[in-house]
Design an enzyme around this catalytic site. Structure first.
Site, PDB file in Angstrom:
ATOM      1  N   GLY A 162      -9.664  -6.283   8.869  1.00  0.00           N
ATOM      2  CA  GLY A 162      -8.580  -5.573   9.534  1.00  0.00           C
ATOM      3  C   GLY A 162      -8.386  -6.061  10.949  1.00  0.00           C
ATOM      4  O   GLY A 162      -7.565  -6.948  11.230  1.00  0.00           O
ATOM      5  N   ARG A 163      -9.180  -5.526  11.867  1.00  0.00           N
ATOM      6  CA  ARG A 163      -8.997  -5.837  13.282  1.00  0.00           C
ATOM      7  C   ARG A 163      -9.037  -7.341  13.581  1.00  0.00           C
ATOM      8  O   ARG A 163      -8.221  -7.809  14.386  1.00  0.00           O
ATOM      9  CB  ARG A 163     -10.008  -5.038  14.111  1.00  0.00           C
ATOM     10  CG  ARG A 163      -9.587  -3.562  14.204  1.00  0.00           C
ATOM     11  CD  ARG A 163     -10.716  -2.660  14.612  1.00  0.00           C
ATOM     12  NE  ARG A 163     -11.731  -2.549  13.563  1.00  0.00           N
ATOM     13  CZ  ARG A 163     -12.730  -1.680  13.587  1.00  0.00           C
ATOM     14  NH1 ARG A 163     -12.830  -0.833  14.595  1.00  0.00           N
ATOM     15  NH2 ARG A 163     -13.591  -1.623  12.602  1.00  0.00           N
ATOM     16  N   GLN A 212       0.838  -1.201   0.000  1.00  0.00           N
ATOM     17  CA  GLN A 212       0.000   0.000   0.000  1.00  0.00           C
ATOM     18  C   GLN A 212       0.877   1.257   0.000  1.00  0.00           C
ATOM     19  O   GLN A 212       1.690   1.473   0.892  1.00  0.00           O
ATOM     20  CB  GLN A 212      -0.940   0.028   1.215  1.00  0.00           C
ATOM     21  CG  GLN A 212      -1.997   1.122   1.043  1.00  0.00           C
ATOM     22  CD  GLN A 212      -2.902   1.305   2.238  1.00  0.00           C
ATOM     23  OE1 GLN A 212      -2.424   1.367   3.368  1.00  0.00           O
ATOM     24  NE2 GLN A 212      -4.196   1.422   2.006  1.00  0.00           N
ATOM     25  N   ARG A 234      -7.773   2.354  -3.045  1.00  0.00           N
ATOM     26  CA  ARG A 234      -8.661   2.312  -1.865  1.00  0.00           C
ATOM     27  C   ARG A 234      -9.306   3.677  -1.617  1.00  0.00           C
ATOM     28  O   ARG A 234      -8.615   4.701  -1.640  1.00  0.00           O
ATOM     29  CB  ARG A 234      -7.849   1.912  -0.633  1.00  0.00           C
ATOM     30  CG  ARG A 234      -8.713   1.722   0.605  1.00  0.00           C
ATOM     31  CD  ARG A 234      -7.939   1.194   1.789  1.00  0.00           C
ATOM     32  NE  ARG A 234      -8.717   0.160   2.453  1.00  0.00           N
ATOM     33  CZ  ARG A 234      -8.736  -0.053   3.759  1.00  0.00           C
ATOM     34  NH1 ARG A 234      -7.977   0.670   4.570  1.00  0.00           N
ATOM     35  NH2 ARG A 234      -9.476  -0.999   4.283  1.00  0.00           N
ATOM     36  N   TYR A 286      -5.843  10.861   3.897  1.00  0.00           N
ATOM     37  CA  TYR A 286      -4.440  11.118   3.578  1.00  0.00           C
ATOM     38  C   TYR A 286      -4.357  11.916   2.263  1.00  0.00           C
ATOM     39  O   TYR A 286      -5.381  12.349   1.733  1.00  0.00           O
ATOM     40  CB  TYR A 286      -3.650   9.797   3.564  1.00  0.00           C
ATOM     41  CG  TYR A 286      -3.612   9.207   4.971  1.00  0.00           C
ATOM     42  CD1 TYR A 286      -2.899   9.862   5.986  1.00  0.00           C
ATOM     43  CD2 TYR A 286      -4.327   8.072   5.301  1.00  0.00           C
ATOM     44  CE1 TYR A 286      -2.895   9.367   7.291  1.00  0.00           C
ATOM     45  CE2 TYR A 286      -4.327   7.578   6.612  1.00  0.00           C
ATOM     46  CZ  TYR A 286      -3.600   8.237   7.599  1.00  0.00           C
ATOM     47  OH  TYR A 286      -3.603   7.768   8.890  1.00  0.00           O
TER      48      TYR A 286
HETATM   49  C1  LIG Z   1      -4.350  -0.825  13.816  1.00  0.00           C
HETATM   50  C2  LIG Z   1      -4.936  -0.350  12.523  1.00  0.00           C
HETATM   51  C3  LIG Z   1      -4.103   0.122  11.530  1.00  0.00           C
HETATM   52  C4  LIG Z   1      -4.624   0.519  10.285  1.00  0.00           C
HETATM   53  N1  LIG Z   1      -3.779   0.911   9.293  1.00  0.00           N
HETATM   54  C5  LIG Z   1      -4.259   1.177   8.057  1.00  0.00           C
HETATM   55  C6  LIG Z   1      -3.384   1.427   6.975  1.00  0.00           C
HETATM   56  O1  LIG Z   1      -2.157   1.388   7.102  1.00  0.00           O
HETATM   57  N2  LIG Z   1      -3.933   1.697   5.759  1.00  0.00           N
HETATM   58  C7  LIG Z   1      -5.292   1.732   5.572  1.00  0.00           C
HETATM   59  O2  LIG Z   1      -5.746   1.988   4.453  1.00  0.00           O
HETATM   60  N3  LIG Z   1      -6.143   1.472   6.586  1.00  0.00           N
HETATM   61  C8  LIG Z   1      -5.663   1.178   7.799  1.00  0.00           C
HETATM   62  N4  LIG Z   1      -6.525   0.826   8.807  1.00  0.00           N
HETATM   63  C9  LIG Z   1      -7.940   0.598   8.496  1.00  0.00           C
HETATM   64  C10 LIG Z   1      -8.166  -0.894   8.214  1.00  0.00           C
HETATM   65  O3  LIG Z   1      -7.562  -1.268   6.991  1.00  0.00           O
HETATM   66  C11 LIG Z   1      -9.652  -1.212   8.095  1.00  0.00           C
HETATM   67  O4  LIG Z   1     -10.217  -0.384   7.126  1.00  0.00           O
HETATM   68  C12 LIG Z   1     -10.387  -1.004   9.419  1.00  0.00           C
HETATM   69  O5  LIG Z   1      -9.724  -1.672  10.469  1.00  0.00           O
HETATM   70  C13 LIG Z   1     -11.829  -1.496   9.314  1.00  0.00           C
HETATM   71  O6  LIG Z   1     -11.873  -2.867   8.997  1.00  0.00           O
HETATM   72  P1  LIG Z   1     -12.182  -3.963  10.161  1.00  0.00           P
HETATM   73  O7  LIG Z   1     -13.527  -3.583  10.727  1.00  0.00           O
HETATM   74  O8  LIG Z   1     -12.182  -5.286   9.461  1.00  0.00           O
HETATM   75  O9  LIG Z   1     -11.119  -3.805  11.194  1.00  0.00           O
HETATM   76  C14 LIG Z   1      -6.021   0.473  10.069  1.00  0.00           C
HETATM   77  C15 LIG Z   1      -6.867   0.016  11.089  1.00  0.00           C
HETATM   78  C16 LIG Z   1      -6.345  -0.401  12.306  1.00  0.00           C
HETATM   79  C17 LIG Z   1      -7.264  -0.931  13.372  1.00  0.00           C
END
Ligand SMILES: Cc1cc2nc3c(=O)[nH]c(=O)nc-3n(C[C@H](O)[C@H](O)[C@H](O)COP(=O)(O)O)c2cc1C
Length: 362
Positions: free
Chosen positions: A319-320, A100, A229, A182
């Site tokens: 993600g989480r 990314q 994205r 961003y």
């Molecule tokens: C610890 C953490 C770090 C993240 N870092 C990024 C990132 O580097 N780039 C990005 O596009 N989204 C980032 N996100 C967003 C996640 O990609 C994702 O969109 C978000 O956690 C929601 O999905 P989930 O409900 O499955 O966790 C981050 C989220 C968390 C919790």
């Protein structure tokens, strides 16, 4: 429970993905002050290689783009070489991984900037609210300076170089980070882009920066190996524009003309919703984007399976759940319970604890 759609393979242009489960990009801040990928990161990604596709944590394309402590970079040859241990470890487990590409724009701070200057953005509009973690500790957000028209192509060139280094690093493709407030999102959204030059104005003008980035990246990568994205519903980094729907659909339609591999939409509201209208649903993008569509945000095994079964999307990113469940696909496959969510304190902690030490089930 069975998930015949979620666990079936998917053809992402020339790439065969073994299932529709994607590791969402997750900043984990384990790259040290040198922003250098390392063996611990290789172990972490390899543990998650049963996903159909892994998307790396956001990785800065330039020093100007830095806005997070200890996040990795791809702006030097040394970093590109160091990433090879990560891509090799994932490939050894027959995983696929995209990098990314990230520039924080106004979500940076002068203490991160190589010249100590102000962070840059589309327009001189500061993030309201939250503070930022910097080398000087927690600080209020600063007023960014608007990039001059002639500076914008230099930033585009940083993306092209980073994309080229991603190839040297052995990635299978790149995801252009246009979400979460961003720099690219700052150009796309009317809330943060009040420019009077060719990079501002209507949706087409605000898309121009991303258009040039896509064109530059496509000089390095085949279109099928490039994803973008977007987060039209999101509030992270003080975002949310009244014309969010028009902007997102226009952007997706423009991206479709390039035949890129996938469009990645954070359609769920689990990361915050600006409430400026009906939230956008994943399936809305089907009318304007003909390629692979990826959803994300708050999905569970059940809702992901249902979304794919309905045809709303083709891939779902998690993600989480992936922080504490490295073997998420195996747990989905066998109906094994998920580990409880990781403590937020370990999300961005810089050490080994709470990173590659979450066990597989059983
Ligand atoms: C610890 C953490 C770090 C993240 N870092 C990024 C990132 O580097 N780039 C990005 O596009 N989204 C980032 N996100 C967003 C996640 O990609 C994702 O969109 C978000 O956690 C929601 O999905 P989930 O409900 O499955 O966790 C981050 C989220 C968390 C919790």
């Amino acid at each position: 429970m069975g998930s015949p759609h979620l666990l079936s393979s998917w053809q992402l242009k020339d790439l065969t993905l073994k299932n529709r489960v994607v590791l969402a990009p997750l900043t984990r801040a384990r790259a040290g002050v040198e922003r250098m990928p390392n063996a611990l990161m290789a172990k972490y990604y390899a543990q998650r290689a049963s996903a159909g596709l892994l998307i790396s944590e956001a990785t800065v394309v330039s020093q100007q783009g830095i806005g997070w402590l200890n996040s990795p970079g791809i702006y030097s040859d040394e970093q590109a070489i160091a990433w090879q241990q990560v891509t090799r470890a994932v490939h050894e487990r027959e995983g696929r991984i995209f990098l990314q590409l990230w520039h924080c724009g106004r979500a940076s701070h002068s203490s991160f900037q190589p010249d100590g200057g102000w962070p840059v953005s589309a327009s001189a509009i500061a993030i309201q609210g939250d503070e930022i973690h910097t080398p000087l500790g927690k600080q209020p957000h600063e007023l960014p300076r608007a990039l001059a028209t002639e500076e914008v192509p230099l930033v585009v060139e940083d993306y092209r170089r980073a994309a080229a280094r991603a190839r040297e690093a052995g990635f299978d493709g790149v995801e252009i980070h246009g979400a979460n407030g961003y720099l690219i999102d700052q150009f796309l959204q009317s809330k943060t882009n009040q420019r009077g030059d060719r990079y501002g104005g209507d949706c087409e003008g605000r898309f121009q920066f991303l258009r040039e980035i896509v064109e530059a990246v496509l000089t390095v990568w085949p279109a099928g190996r490039v994803g973008v994205r977007l987060s039209p519903n999101g509030i992270f980094n003080d975002m949310g524009s009244p014309d969010f729907r028009e902007m997102a659909l226009a952007t997706a339609a423009q991206l479709d003309t390039f035949g890129i591999g996938y469009l990645h939409i954070m359609d769920g509201l689990a990361f915050g919703f600006h409430g400026l209208g009906e939230p956008m649903a994943l399936r809305e993008f089907r009318s304007v984007f003909s390629g692979t569509l990826m959803g994300n945000c708050g999905y569970t095994q059940e809702t992901a399976e249902a979304a794919i079964a309905r045809g709303d999307g083709d891939l779902i990113a998690f993600g989480r759940p992936y922080i504490s469940n490295p073997d998420l696909v195996e747990r989905f496959t066998h109906g094994w319970p998920l580990a409880s969510d990781a403590d937020m304190a370990v999300w961005y902690s810089f050490d080994e604890k709470g990173y590659a030490d979450f066990p597989a089930y059983g």
